[in-house]
Design a protein around this motif. Sequence first.
Motif, PDB file in Angstrom:
ATOM      1  N   UNK A  74       0.829  -1.210   0.000  1.00  0.00           N
ATOM      2  CA  UNK A  74       0.000   0.000   0.000  1.00  0.00           C
ATOM      3  C   UNK A  74       0.860   1.256   0.000  1.00  0.00           C
ATOM      4  N   UNK A  75       1.827   1.333   0.914  1.00  0.00           N
ATOM      5  CA  UNK A  75       2.636   2.552   1.031  1.00  0.00           C
ATOM      6  C   UNK A  75       3.476   2.793  -0.224  1.00  0.00           C
ATOM      7  N   UNK A  81       2.236   6.505  -6.939  1.00  0.00           N
ATOM      8  CA  UNK A  81       1.120   7.080  -7.704  1.00  0.00           C
ATOM      9  C   UNK A  81       0.805   8.510  -7.287  1.00  0.00           C
ATOM     10  N   UNK A  82       0.967   8.818  -5.992  1.00  0.00           N
ATOM     11  CA  UNK A  82       0.514  10.119  -5.488  1.00  0.00           C
ATOM     12  C   UNK A  82       1.607  10.930  -4.788  1.00  0.00           C
ATOM     13  N   UNK A  83       2.839  10.372  -4.738  1.00  0.00           N
ATOM     14  CA  UNK A  83       3.973  11.048  -4.104  1.00  0.00           C
ATOM     15  C   UNK A  83       3.685  11.389  -2.637  1.00  0.00           C
ATOM     16  N   UNK A 205      -9.202   7.412  -6.259  1.00  0.00           N
ATOM     17  CA  UNK A 205      -8.006   8.229  -6.471  1.00  0.00           C
ATOM     18  C   UNK A 205      -7.067   7.715  -7.555  1.00  0.00           C
ATOM     19  N   UNK A 206      -7.184   6.452  -7.928  1.00  0.00           N
ATOM     20  CA  UNK A 206      -6.306   5.903  -8.962  1.00  0.00           C
ATOM     21  C   UNK A 206      -6.936   5.929 -10.347  1.00  0.00           C
ATOM     22  N   UNK A 207      -8.204   6.315 -10.408  1.00  0.00           N
ATOM     23  CA  UNK A 207      -8.929   6.330 -11.682  1.00  0.00           C
ATOM     24  C   UNK A 207      -9.011   7.765 -12.195  1.00  0.00           C
ATOM     25  N   UNK A 208      -7.878   8.249 -12.703  1.00  0.00           N
ATOM     26  CA  UNK A 208      -7.722   9.649 -13.087  1.00  0.00           C
ATOM     27  C   UNK A 208      -7.311   9.733 -14.557  1.00  0.00           C
ATOM     28  N   UNK A 214      -4.519  13.330  -8.993  1.00  0.00           N
ATOM     29  CA  UNK A 214      -5.098  13.275  -7.655  1.00  0.00           C
ATOM     30  C   UNK A 214      -4.064  13.684  -6.616  1.00  0.00           C
ATOM     31  N   UNK A 215      -4.498  14.514  -5.675  1.00  0.00           N
ATOM     32  CA  UNK A 215      -3.647  14.935  -4.562  1.00  0.00           C
ATOM     33  C   UNK A 215      -4.361  14.589  -3.262  1.00  0.00           C
ATOM     34  N   UNK A 216      -3.823  13.694  -2.458  1.00  0.00           N
ATOM     35  CA  UNK A 216      -4.427  13.437  -1.150  1.00  0.00           C
ATOM     36  C   UNK A 216      -4.449  14.730  -0.331  1.00  0.00           C
TER      37      UNK A 216
END
Length: 390
Positions: A74-75, A81-83, A205-208, A214-216
């Motif tokens: 996960x991490x 994917x999102x830095x 968030x991964x379906x962009x 996407x930015x958390x």
Amino acid sequence: MSTYSFDQLINRTGTQSVKWDKTDLVFGAKDVLPFWVADMDFQAPPNVLQTINERVKHGIFGYTSPTESTANALSSWVEKKHQWTIDHEWITYSPGVVFALSMAIQAFTEPGDSILIQPPVYTPFFNMIKVNDREVVENPLKLAGDKYEIDFADLEQKFAEGVKLMILCSPHNPVGRVWTKEELKKLADLCEKYNVLIVSDEIHSDLIYQPYKHIPISMVSEDAANRTITCMAPSKTFNIPGLQASAIIIPNEKLRTQYVQQQQKQGFSNLNTFGIIGLEAAYSEGEEWLEALLVYLKKNVDLVTRFISENLPELRVVQPEGTYLLWIDCNKLHLSEEELHERLLEKGKIAVEKGEKYSSTYGKGFIRLNIGCSHEQLQEGLNRLKVALT
């Protein structure tokens, strides 16, 4: 050239599928083609299927628990994917995001407290607030031109009236917005000013779609990270919602302890065996499959946009920046909600989600169309839509 094919038509009837086996019951109409509930008609990535098959062959299904390798999968995914760099200790697990929403509401608010949402929005947001005896406060999104925006003046006014927690949909279901860093920072600053906690549903968030990113919201400031409960899952991304595995990321130790204690009160301790290995396999080796999927889904977006422009010009597709769910404005047909959905079901034999499910006020005259299917199936659905509405 992609090695993955999404064109195969797979018969899902008789598999306890909510989408295919419950449509008649939910919609009260027979022989309708389903484009409603948010799962896709694609098989999960081959590596996920292989991992599950190998586990089945082992043949023993005792108690299981996520390990360091689960957290690392996960991490590593979130970092790439999102830095977003997350510590393993921030992670807890949940059978689903809706369950996690309910746990957060119970952990961080009291009966009668005000919780803010941004309609038109995912129906369980309303439901989880109401069944937990909290008050729904609405900050409606504004349709400005061809996309939705946050009404920040209204948001601040609602916060000032005593909101304790907000549920953020990021990316947004059903309107398809991927919030910018500037929007998220402005929202987070208001949450800091009025001491509002954030539960951020980032399941899509991964379906962009390109060029969006996407930015958390936890990334926009240290304070945002300390007041945010982020909900992520491989379920939408890799079409494995039936495995029931989500990750809840809470950097603030005090909040994390409160949240875990609330889960324990409900008797939840661990994910099921296949949820654990499915999550780990998807995040470890699913990137190539996802990249191919996004190309395919974008072609579906273009197919719908083109078809409606040519055949149903009164309709307007709100162009999605993310998700495989299209929000379509049918208001220029001047049909009542009853007339619109009677035509869809009885004349067109197509089942879509009613816009009023996402807001009785701001969803009127809209429909939500699930495009997570083969081009062939989607074309048949569009043909039925034309029959229904012309």
